[in-house]
Design a protein around this motif. Structure first.
Motif, PDB file in Angstrom:
ATOM      1  N   LEU A   1       0.287   3.849  23.572  1.00  0.00           N
ATOM      2  CA  LEU A   1       1.133   3.811  22.373  1.00  0.00           C
ATOM      3  C   LEU A   1       1.354   5.218  21.827  1.00  0.00           C
ATOM      4  CD1 LEU A   1      -0.383   0.672  20.594  1.00  0.00           C
ATOM      5  CD2 LEU A   1       1.964   0.867  21.468  1.00  0.00           C
ATOM      6  N   GLY A   2       0.294   6.017  21.803  1.00  0.00           N
ATOM      7  CA  GLY A   2       0.405   7.391  21.314  1.00  0.00           C
ATOM      8  C   GLY A   2       1.396   8.199  22.128  1.00  0.00           C
ATOM      9  N   LYS A   3       1.377   8.038  23.443  1.00  0.00           N
ATOM     10  CA  LYS A   3       2.329   8.748  24.317  1.00  0.00           C
ATOM     11  C   LYS A   3       3.762   8.321  24.048  1.00  0.00           C
ATOM     12  CE  LYS A   3      -0.885   9.581  28.089  1.00  0.00           C
ATOM     13  NZ  LYS A   3      -1.317   9.165  29.442  1.00  0.00           N
ATOM     14  N   ARG A   4       3.929   7.123  23.529  1.00  0.00           N
ATOM     15  CA  ARG A   4       5.271   6.612  23.234  1.00  0.00           C
ATOM     16  C   ARG A   4       5.693   6.902  21.788  1.00  0.00           C
ATOM     17  NH1 ARG A   4       3.829   3.772  27.653  1.00  0.00           N
ATOM     18  NH2 ARG A   4       5.557   3.080  28.963  1.00  0.00           N
ATOM     19  N   GLY A   5       4.883   7.692  21.072  1.00  0.00           N
ATOM     20  CA  GLY A   5       5.258   8.136  19.738  1.00  0.00           C
ATOM     21  C   GLY A   5       4.723   7.313  18.584  1.00  0.00           C
ATOM     22  N   PHE A   6       3.925   6.281  18.858  1.00  0.00           N
ATOM     23  CA  PHE A   6       3.355   5.463  17.784  1.00  0.00           C
ATOM     24  C   PHE A   6       2.265   6.242  17.062  1.00  0.00           C
ATOM     25  CE2 PHE A   6       5.205   2.259  20.516  1.00  0.00           C
ATOM     26  CZ  PHE A   6       5.586   1.238  19.660  1.00  0.00           C
ATOM     27  N   ARG A   7       2.137   5.981  15.762  1.00  0.00           N
ATOM     28  CA  ARG A   7       1.067   6.569  14.951  1.00  0.00           C
ATOM     29  C   ARG A   7       0.254   5.464  14.297  1.00  0.00           C
ATOM     30  NH1 ARG A   7       3.722  10.517  10.924  1.00  0.00           N
ATOM     31  NH2 ARG A   7       5.321   8.921  10.946  1.00  0.00           N
ATOM     32  N   PHE A   8      -0.949   5.823  13.855  1.00  0.00           N
ATOM     33  CA  PHE A   8      -1.908   4.857  13.299  1.00  0.00           C
ATOM     34  C   PHE A   8      -2.207   3.766  14.329  1.00  0.00           C
ATOM     35  CE2 PHE A   8      -0.742   6.907   9.357  1.00  0.00           C
ATOM     36  CZ  PHE A   8      -1.947   6.949   8.678  1.00  0.00           C
ATOM     37  N   VAL A   9      -2.471   4.204  15.550  1.00  0.00           N
ATOM     38  CA  VAL A   9      -2.770   3.281  16.641  1.00  0.00           C
ATOM     39  C   VAL A   9      -4.015   3.752  17.397  1.00  0.00           C
ATOM     40  CG1 VAL A   9      -0.454   2.320  16.956  1.00  0.00           C
ATOM     41  CG2 VAL A   9      -1.075   4.458  18.104  1.00  0.00           C
ATOM     42  N   GLY A  10      -5.057   4.108  16.642  1.00  0.00           N
ATOM     43  CA  GLY A  10      -6.318   4.477  17.274  1.00  0.00           C
ATOM     44  C   GLY A  10      -6.944   3.276  17.951  1.00  0.00           C
TER      45      GLY A  10
ATOM     46  N   VAL B   1       8.125   3.574   9.906  1.00  0.00           N
ATOM     47  CA  VAL B   1       9.513   3.883  10.284  1.00  0.00           C
ATOM     48  C   VAL B   1       9.547   4.455  11.700  1.00  0.00           C
ATOM     49  CG1 VAL B   1      11.565   5.246   9.719  1.00  0.00           C
ATOM     50  CG2 VAL B   1      10.184   4.225   7.872  1.00  0.00           C
ATOM     51  N   GLY B   2       8.677   5.418  11.974  1.00  0.00           N
ATOM     52  CA  GLY B   2       8.622   5.987  13.318  1.00  0.00           C
ATOM     53  C   GLY B   2       8.191   4.969  14.357  1.00  0.00           C
ATOM     54  N   ASN B   3       7.238   4.116  13.996  1.00  0.00           N
ATOM     55  CA  ASN B   3       6.774   3.091  14.928  1.00  0.00           C
ATOM     56  C   ASN B   3       7.867   2.073  15.239  1.00  0.00           C
ATOM     57  OD1 ASN B   3       4.316   4.389  14.991  1.00  0.00           O
ATOM     58  ND2 ASN B   3       3.208   2.809  13.841  1.00  0.00           N
ATOM     59  N   ALA B   4       8.737   1.817  14.276  1.00  0.00           N
ATOM     60  CA  ALA B   4       9.869   0.912  14.537  1.00  0.00           C
ATOM     61  C   ALA B   4      10.769   1.510  15.623  1.00  0.00           C
ATOM     62  CB  ALA B   4      10.662   0.657  13.258  1.00  0.00           C
ATOM     63  N   ARG B   5      11.000   2.806  15.549  1.00  0.00           N
ATOM     64  CA  ARG B   5      11.817   3.471  16.581  1.00  0.00           C
ATOM     65  C   ARG B   5      11.132   3.384  17.944  1.00  0.00           C
ATOM     66  NH1 ARG B   5      12.203   7.853  12.355  1.00  0.00           N
ATOM     67  NH2 ARG B   5      14.060   7.270  11.174  1.00  0.00           N
ATOM     68  N   SER B   6       9.836   3.668  17.954  1.00  0.00           N
ATOM     69  CA  SER B   6       9.080   3.612  19.209  1.00  0.00           C
ATOM     70  C   SER B   6       9.034   2.184  19.755  1.00  0.00           C
ATOM     71  CB  SER B   6       7.664   4.140  18.989  1.00  0.00           C
ATOM     72  OG  SER B   6       7.703   5.508  18.620  1.00  0.00           O
ATOM     73  N   PHE B   7       8.893   1.218  18.860  1.00  0.00           N
ATOM     74  CA  PHE B   7       8.873  -0.195  19.234  1.00  0.00           C
ATOM     75  C   PHE B   7      10.167  -0.577  19.947  1.00  0.00           C
ATOM     76  CE2 PHE B   7       9.403  -4.726  18.381  1.00  0.00           C
ATOM     77  CZ  PHE B   7       8.134  -5.246  18.583  1.00  0.00           C
ATOM     78  N   LEU B   8      11.301  -0.138  19.392  1.00  0.00           N
ATOM     79  CA  LEU B   8      12.596  -0.435  20.008  1.00  0.00           C
ATOM     80  C   LEU B   8      12.710   0.245  21.367  1.00  0.00           C
ATOM     81  CD1 LEU B   8      14.884  -0.189  16.854  1.00  0.00           C
ATOM     82  CD2 LEU B   8      14.125  -2.274  18.033  1.00  0.00           C
ATOM     83  N   GLY B   9      12.139   1.439  21.489  1.00  0.00           N
ATOM     84  CA  GLY B   9      12.130   2.136  22.776  1.00  0.00           C
ATOM     85  C   GLY B   9      11.343   1.359  23.824  1.00  0.00           C
TER      86      GLY B   9
ATOM     87  N   ILE C   1       0.875  -1.169   0.000  1.00  0.00           N
ATOM     88  CA  ILE C   1       0.000   0.000   0.000  1.00  0.00           C
ATOM     89  C   ILE C   1       0.915   1.222   0.000  1.00  0.00           C
ATOM     90  CG2 ILE C   1      -1.836   1.231   1.241  1.00  0.00           C
ATOM     91  CD1 ILE C   1      -2.564  -1.671   0.282  1.00  0.00           C
ATOM     92  N   ARG C   2       0.825   2.019  -1.039  1.00  0.00           N
ATOM     93  CA  ARG C   2       1.758   3.142  -1.197  1.00  0.00           C
ATOM     94  C   ARG C   2       1.162   4.425  -0.613  1.00  0.00           C
ATOM     95  NH1 ARG C   2       3.055   2.285  -7.425  1.00  0.00           N
ATOM     96  NH2 ARG C   2       0.836   1.831  -7.378  1.00  0.00           N
ATOM     97  N   ASN C   3       1.106   4.457   0.684  1.00  0.00           N
ATOM     98  CA  ASN C   3       0.576   5.593   1.412  1.00  0.00           C
ATOM     99  C   ASN C   3       1.721   6.192   2.226  1.00  0.00           C
ATOM    100  OD1 ASN C   3      -0.478   6.895   3.916  1.00  0.00           O
ATOM    101  ND2 ASN C   3      -2.469   6.414   3.008  1.00  0.00           N
ATOM    102  N   ARG C   4       2.109   7.409   1.882  1.00  0.00           N
ATOM    103  CA  ARG C   4       3.269   8.034   2.524  1.00  0.00           C
ATOM    104  C   ARG C   4       3.117   8.100   4.038  1.00  0.00           C
ATOM    105  NH1 ARG C   4       7.786  10.876   1.906  1.00  0.00           N
ATOM    106  NH2 ARG C   4       7.720  10.964  -0.364  1.00  0.00           N
ATOM    107  N   LEU C   5       1.952   8.518   4.519  1.00  0.00           N
ATOM    108  CA  LEU C   5       1.760   8.645   5.963  1.00  0.00           C
ATOM    109  C   LEU C   5       1.936   7.303   6.670  1.00  0.00           C
ATOM    110  CD1 LEU C   5      -1.296  11.087   6.136  1.00  0.00           C
ATOM    111  CD2 LEU C   5       1.121  11.608   6.561  1.00  0.00           C
ATOM    112  N   LYS C   6       1.438   6.241   6.062  1.00  0.00           N
ATOM    113  CA  LYS C   6       1.549   4.917   6.684  1.00  0.00           C
ATOM    114  C   LYS C   6       2.980   4.383   6.613  1.00  0.00           C
ATOM    115  CE  LYS C   6      -3.311   3.759   5.998  1.00  0.00           C
ATOM    116  NZ  LYS C   6      -4.289   2.853   5.368  1.00  0.00           N
ATOM    117  N   VAL C   7       3.668   4.639   5.511  1.00  0.00           N
ATOM    118  CA  VAL C   7       5.074   4.206   5.409  1.00  0.00           C
ATOM    119  C   VAL C   7       5.924   4.957   6.425  1.00  0.00           C
ATOM    120  CG1 VAL C   7       7.111   4.181   3.911  1.00  0.00           C
ATOM    121  CG2 VAL C   7       4.888   3.456   2.996  1.00  0.00           C
ATOM    122  N   GLU C   8       5.739   6.273   6.498  1.00  0.00           N
ATOM    123  CA  GLU C   8       6.505   7.066   7.459  1.00  0.00           C
ATOM    124  C   GLU C   8       6.160   6.669   8.895  1.00  0.00           C
ATOM    125  OE1 GLU C   8       5.630  11.085   6.248  1.00  0.00           O
ATOM    126  OE2 GLU C   8       7.275  11.100   4.778  1.00  0.00           O
ATOM    127  N   ALA C   9       4.889   6.361   9.148  1.00  0.00           N
ATOM    128  CA  ALA C   9       4.490   5.911  10.483  1.00  0.00           C
ATOM    129  C   ALA C   9       5.169   4.589  10.828  1.00  0.00           C
ATOM    130  CB  ALA C   9       2.973   5.770  10.566  1.00  0.00           C
TER     131      ALA C   9
END
Length: 194
Positions: A158-167, A105-113, A95-103
């Motif tokens: 999850l949101g407080k920890r920087g995750f996105r697309f986690v409603g 990458v950011g979620n991977a960082r938050s996941f490692l945290g 799925i070529r959605n920029r917001l989801k792809v960028e999320a």
């Protein structure tokens, strides 16, 4: 109560009818408790990409997602730069959605945290159900909620920890997929198995 049956005459949750990929996913994965961090990250990514789309769309592209996101390895994904993101946005297999792809990458960082903070993402995420599967007793798919207090709490955390697309709705879908809740309807052959 309406239960779907396939050619093999097994009673399944209604949503699993209509395509072999749905039946296979339902029969082998959905609702089975997951404690492997890499698999949990995969579900988190796929559920985020599924927002606004059908789960069948995601299942059809799942292998492409695995390849594009290097086996859902958060250590690798967290280092993706703008060039890598641009390549992913050209990949017709996902799925070529920029917001989801960028999320992702950011979620991977938050996941490692979270892994660093709790020792394992598994230890963190399962706290929302008290460390065990919540077994529901829904007789009909129409009775299954889109979100719960637990998924709302997970979403906030999850949101407080920087995750996105986690409603809360995405979090509840994640909880169902990862077996944190058993939402197979009571007449489904998998209800007692998981």
């Amino acid at each position: 109560m309406r239960i779907e049956t396939a050619a093999d005459d097994l009673a399944r949750c209604r949503w699993a009818a209509g395509h072999p990929l749905l039946a296979e996913y339902h029969d082998r994965e959905w609702g089975v408790p997951v404690h492997d961090d890499r698999k949990l990250f995969e579900f988190l990514v796929l559920d985020a990409f599924q927002a606004g789309l059908s789960w069948l769309t995601i299942l059809k592209k799942r292998e492409n997602f695995r390849t594009a996101f290097e086996g859902f390895d958060p250590q690798r994904i967290c280092r993706y730069d703008e060039r890598k993101i641009a390549r992913l946005l050209q990949d017709p297999g996902i799925i070529r959605n920029r917001l989801k792809v960028e999320a992702t990458v950011g979620n991977a960082r938050s996941f490692l945290g979270v892994q660093e903070e709790f020792g394992a993402f598994d230890r963190y995420i399962w706290q929302f159900t008290g460390g065990r599967t919540r077994v529901n007793t829904f007789e009909s798919q129409d009775r299954i909620p889109a979100k719960t207090r637990e998924s709302e709490a997970m979403s906030r955390s999850l949101g407080k920890r920087g995750f996105r697309f986690v409603g809360p709705t995405i979090c509840y879908a994640f909880m169902q997929a990862a077996g944190m809740v058993n939402d197979h309807v009571t007449g489904c052959f998998r209800y007692r198995q998981v």
